[in-house]
Scaffold this motif. Structure first.
Motif, PDB file in Angstrom:
ATOM      1  N   MET A   1       0.823  -1.210   0.000  1.00 23.60           N
ATOM      2  CA  MET A   1       0.000   0.000   0.000  1.00 23.60           C
ATOM      3  C   MET A   1       0.860   1.264   0.000  1.00 23.60           C
ATOM      4  SD  MET A   1      -3.084  -0.859  -0.327  1.00 23.60           S
ATOM      5  CE  MET A   1      -3.895   0.664   0.031  1.00 23.60           C
ATOM      6  N   LEU A   2       1.977   1.229   0.689  1.00 21.39           N
ATOM      7  CA  LEU A   2       2.882   2.369   0.692  1.00 21.39           C
ATOM      8  C   LEU A   2       3.441   2.612  -0.708  1.00 21.39           C
ATOM      9  CD1 LEU A   2       4.368   4.569   2.261  1.00 21.39           C
ATOM     10  CD2 LEU A   2       6.168   2.890   2.742  1.00 21.39           C
TER      11      LEU A   2
ATOM     12  N   SER B   1       0.714   4.068  -2.859  1.00 21.48           N
ATOM     13  CA  SER B   1       0.502   5.471  -2.483  1.00 21.48           C
ATOM     14  C   SER B   1       1.577   6.367  -3.087  1.00 21.48           C
ATOM     15  CB  SER B   1       0.504   5.636  -0.967  1.00 21.48           C
ATOM     16  OG  SER B   1      -0.559   4.935  -0.386  1.00 21.48           O
TER      17      SER B   1
ATOM     18  N   LEU C   1       1.035   9.280  -5.780  1.00 21.50           N
ATOM     19  CA  LEU C   1       1.516  10.625  -5.483  1.00 21.50           C
ATOM     20  C   LEU C   1       2.415  11.133  -6.610  1.00 21.50           C
ATOM     21  CD1 LEU C   1       1.746  13.050  -3.590  1.00 21.50           C
ATOM     22  CD2 LEU C   1       3.667  11.867  -2.468  1.00 21.50           C
TER      23      LEU C   1
ATOM     24  N   THR D   1      -4.952   9.252  -4.489  1.00 25.34           N
ATOM     25  CA  THR D   1      -3.730   9.352  -3.680  1.00 25.34           C
ATOM     26  C   THR D   1      -4.085   9.467  -2.198  1.00 25.34           C
ATOM     27  OG1 THR D   1      -2.554  10.415  -5.506  1.00 25.34           O
ATOM     28  CG2 THR D   1      -1.625  10.693  -3.294  1.00 25.34           C
TER      29      THR D   1
ATOM     30  N   PHE E   1      -5.495   5.999  -0.909  1.00 26.97           N
ATOM     31  CA  PHE E   1      -4.436   5.003  -0.689  1.00 26.97           C
ATOM     32  C   PHE E   1      -3.522   5.408   0.456  1.00 26.97           C
ATOM     33  CE2 PHE E   1      -5.644   3.264  -4.790  1.00 26.97           C
ATOM     34  CZ  PHE E   1      -5.460   1.913  -4.572  1.00 26.97           C
ATOM     35  N   SER E   2      -3.251   6.695   0.590  1.00 25.86           N
ATOM     36  CA  SER E   2      -2.409   7.153   1.699  1.00 25.86           C
ATOM     37  C   SER E   2      -3.092   6.915   3.037  1.00 25.86           C
ATOM     38  CB  SER E   2      -2.078   8.641   1.542  1.00 25.86           C
ATOM     39  OG  SER E   2      -1.352   8.849   0.368  1.00 25.86           O
TER      40      SER E   2
ATOM     41  N   THR F   1      -3.023   3.229   3.766  1.00 27.36           N
ATOM     42  CA  THR F   1      -1.650   2.887   4.150  1.00 27.36           C
ATOM     43  C   THR F   1      -1.381   3.306   5.597  1.00 27.36           C
ATOM     44  OG1 THR F   1      -0.887   3.161   1.880  1.00 27.36           O
ATOM     45  CG2 THR F   1       0.791   3.238   3.600  1.00 27.36           C
ATOM     46  N   TYR F   2      -1.823   4.508   5.948  1.00 24.25           N
ATOM     47  CA  TYR F   2      -1.638   4.997   7.316  1.00 24.25           C
ATOM     48  C   TYR F   2      -2.325   4.069   8.321  1.00 24.25           C
ATOM     49  CZ  TYR F   2      -2.332   7.864  11.462  1.00 24.25           C
ATOM     50  OH  TYR F   2      -2.372   8.313  12.751  1.00 24.25           O
TER      51      TYR F   2
END
Length: 146
Positions: A12-13, A16, A20, A131, A134-135, A138-139
């Protein structure tokens, strides 16, 4: 189980970061294109209609998209005719004969588009939303790993 969580977080990172990077590239591309563009007035000459069929809940839904064709005179006085690749569904956004603001590349007057928010910034906006989604995911994943 911990390896799976860690792997999901890394994937996921990466997604992301890719989103981005694409968003930043598209934003920069649009911004520089606008900065270099020549602005003028054009006129809608016709619409190209395209019918899209979508199947939902055992029903077929038809939507008609209207893609404007416009003309304008470039800096040399030559009449340029352009078919837009940005269409609007269900009803045209403009009327035939309506004057609109056009922006075009100083290097290629056929690389022109209507100067409106949707055609210029909607793709960037959508990429930005993806973005952020997904961020955020991910967080959440990374926070649960700690």
């Amino acid at each position: 189980m911990e390896k799976e969580k860690s792997k999901a977080g890394r994937i996921m990172l990466i997604i992301s970061i890719i989103f981005l990077a694409i968003t930043l590239y598209v934003t920069y591309y649009r911004y520089t294109k606008i900065q270099r563009a020549i602005f003028t007035t054009g006129k809608i000459v016709r619409f190209e209609k395209k019918i899209e069929e979508k199947r939902e809940n055992n029903r077929t839904k038809k939507t008609t998209f209207y893609y404007p064709e416009f003309e304008f005179k470039d800096k040399t006085g030559r009449l340029v005719n352009v078919k837009s690749n940005a269409g609007k569904g269900n009803s045209p956004a403009y009327n035939v004969g309506e004057e609109i603001e056009i922006m075009y590349s100083p290097d290629d007057s056929s690389d022109a588009q209507i100067n409106d928010f949707a055609s210029l910034w909607l793709p960037t906006f959508v990429l930005g939303i993806f973005t952020l989604i997904f961020s955020f995911v991910t967080y959440i994943i990374r926070k649960k790993e700690l």
